[in-house]
Design an enzyme around this catalytic site. Structure first.
Site, PDB file in Angstrom:
ATOM      1  N   CYS B   1      -2.587  14.016 -18.744  1.00 23.81           N
ATOM      2  CA  CYS B   1      -1.380  13.412 -18.828  1.00 23.81           C
ATOM      3  C   CYS B   1      -2.198  12.629 -19.689  1.00 23.81           C
ATOM      4  CB  CYS B   1      -0.011  13.081 -17.895  1.00 23.81           C
ATOM      5  SG  CYS B   1       0.100  14.416 -16.664  1.00 23.81           S
ATOM      6  N   THR B   2      -1.271  11.793 -20.603  1.00 23.24           N
ATOM      7  CA  THR B   2      -2.128  10.445 -20.807  1.00 23.24           C
ATOM      8  C   THR B   2      -1.012   9.440 -20.850  1.00 23.24           C
ATOM      9  OG1 THR B   2      -3.888  10.913 -22.361  1.00 23.24           O
ATOM     10  CG2 THR B   2      -2.996   9.060 -22.668  1.00 23.24           C
ATOM     11  N   THR B 177      -5.436   8.343 -18.213  1.00 27.64           N
ATOM     12  CA  THR B 177      -5.387  10.050 -18.207  1.00 27.64           C
ATOM     13  C   THR B 177      -4.883   9.978 -16.308  1.00 27.64           C
ATOM     14  OG1 THR B 177      -7.599   9.966 -18.460  1.00 27.64           O
ATOM     15  CG2 THR B 177      -6.111  10.004 -20.545  1.00 27.64           C
ATOM     16  N   ASN B 178      -6.057  11.065 -16.434  1.00 29.47           N
ATOM     17  CA  ASN B 178      -6.070  11.899 -14.445  1.00 29.47           C
ATOM     18  C   ASN B 178      -7.541  11.042 -13.991  1.00 29.47           C
ATOM     19  OD1 ASN B 178      -4.591  13.774 -16.895  1.00 29.47           O
ATOM     20  ND2 ASN B 178      -3.386  13.072 -14.840  1.00 29.47           N
ATOM     21  N   ARG B 191      -9.801  12.686 -22.245  1.00 31.85           N
ATOM     22  CA  ARG B 191      -9.349  11.998 -22.805  1.00 31.85           C
ATOM     23  C   ARG B 191      -9.441  10.721 -23.348  1.00 31.85           C
ATOM     24  NH1 ARG B 191      -5.200  13.426 -20.630  1.00 31.85           N
ATOM     25  NH2 ARG B 191      -6.723  13.865 -18.368  1.00 31.85           N
TER      26      ARG B 191
END
Lengths: 121, 253
Positions: B1-2, B177-178, B191
């Site tokens: 995810c972002t 992000t993660n 990302r």
């Protein structure tokens, strides 16, 4: 860039969404919190029951690929419904309502709702 | 995810996210896509949660999932969750739950409870920071006033190194992000760098739904796991979501 990680120049002009990266708009639904928890999701789930059944089938196929005996899905169907009763109100009742309205076994609805916790490993 | 929360030059907050899910769950060789990700796309719905005929909060979620991963309380705050991978992960919390240690909250249910019951950015922040969780997570919270934006990095029992918007230090946006914000991301899954590059190119005066959607549409911020993109503007009570696709060539994560 045509080799991984396929980075590209910062996109511009993408909005309003269109073209190959846009698969569709998202539909709005209403959930009435004044309804009993078991009834809140009924309208939405009866409309989406085929889509959720398809998604659960893919999860089962993947589970069967890991444990071909089908014991993993047996576990999900037999043990996870017991977890639902331990969830705090109103989520316990809502999950039962979702299972009932969609026709998907309660254990499989519970698995979908626990996915995020499980996959943090 | 972002997830991104950003403040424009007028002090208006914009919050956006890509929901990425389905890693390692069935790669479709023919279509070059993740099977679960594709099956989740028809389940994406926007929901207006109402009580006494008034909106309590709005969210983007999956039909059949009672918790929340993305949502907004109009004129109060916006909230997204990013997954935080850890060896002390959710499975330990689940085992504890099965062993009758039930003082922790399920992540998605906590988000839903906060959206339903918290009445301010500060209250939401406090609940998300202090409630014991079954699994680690990143909560990205945006408010309705200048400077109200933070990343809450959650271990199961504590909040680690919260990061806030700080205009005086030039931090007009937060991008999560993660990976923990104080560590470098995994080199195979960066990302953050391309996302920040695009945010920096956009510049604060130009941030809007339009430009944030551009950032969230740039590979590899957009990737094969991206299920939907949501944009939220708390001050206007506005939430928009779009189901996404990532044409080849595109990173699998």
């Amino acid at each position: 860039q045509y080799v991984p990680p396929y980075t590209e120049e910062c996109r511009t002009g993408m909005y309003p969404p269109q073209g190959p990266t846009f698969k569709g708009a998202v539909t709005w639904y209403t959930v009435d919190l004044d309804l009993p928890p078991s009834k809140r999701w009924s309208a939405l789930m009866s409309e989406k029951k085929d889509d959720i059944a398809n998604m659960i089938k893919v999860i089962k196929d993947i589970a069967d690929a890991f444990v071909p005996s089908g014991k993993l899905i047996d576990f999900v169907d037999k043990v996870l419904p017991l977890i639902v009763d331990t969830l705090p109100y109103p989520y316990d009742e809502e999950l039962k309502g979702i299972a009932s309205a969609s026709g998907v076994p309660l254990g499989e609805i519970a698995l979908f709702n626990l996915f995020y916790e499980v996959f943090t490993v | 995810c972002t997830s991104v929360v950003a403040e424009d030059s007028n002090g208006n907050l914009i919050h956006g996210r890509n929901l990425d899910f389905g890693l390692f769950m069935g790669w479709d060789m023919k279509n070059k896509s993740w099977q679960i990700t594709e099956q989740l796309k028809p389940l994406v719905v926007n929901i207006d949660f109402r009580r006494s005929n008034h909106t309590v909060f709005k969210s983007t979620g999956f039909a059949g999932y009672a918790g929340m991963l993305t949502g907004m309380k109009p004129h109060s705050f916006s909230l997204t969750i990013n997954e935080r991978f850890s060896m002390d992960g959710g499975y330990i919390g689940i085992i504890e739950w099965l062993l009758h240690h039930r003082d922790a909250m399920w992540m998605g249910f906590l988000t839903r409870t906060v959206l339903e019951n918290a009445t301010s950015y500060e209250e939401a922040r406090s609940l998300l920071s202090q409630t014991k969780l079954l699994a680690p997570a990143y909560y990205i919270l945006g408010g309705n006033q200048t400077g109200q934006g933070c990343i809450i990095t959650r271990a199961r029992t504590e909040s680690l190194k919260p990061l806030e918007l700080n205009l005086k230090q030039g931090r007009w946006y937060l991008l999560q992000t993660n990976y923990d914000h104080w560590k470098a991301p995994l080199f195979l899954d960066d990302r953050r760098t391309p996302g920040m590059k695009c945010m920096n190119q956009t510049l604060q005066p130009n941030i809007s739904f339009k430009t944030l959607y551009d950032v969230l549409s740039t590979k590899p911020v957009l990737n094969k796991l991206t299920t939907y993109t949501t944009l939220m503007e708390v001050s206007k009570g506005k939430l928009e979501s779009f189901v996404r696709d990532c044409p080849n060539p595109c990173m699998p994560w």
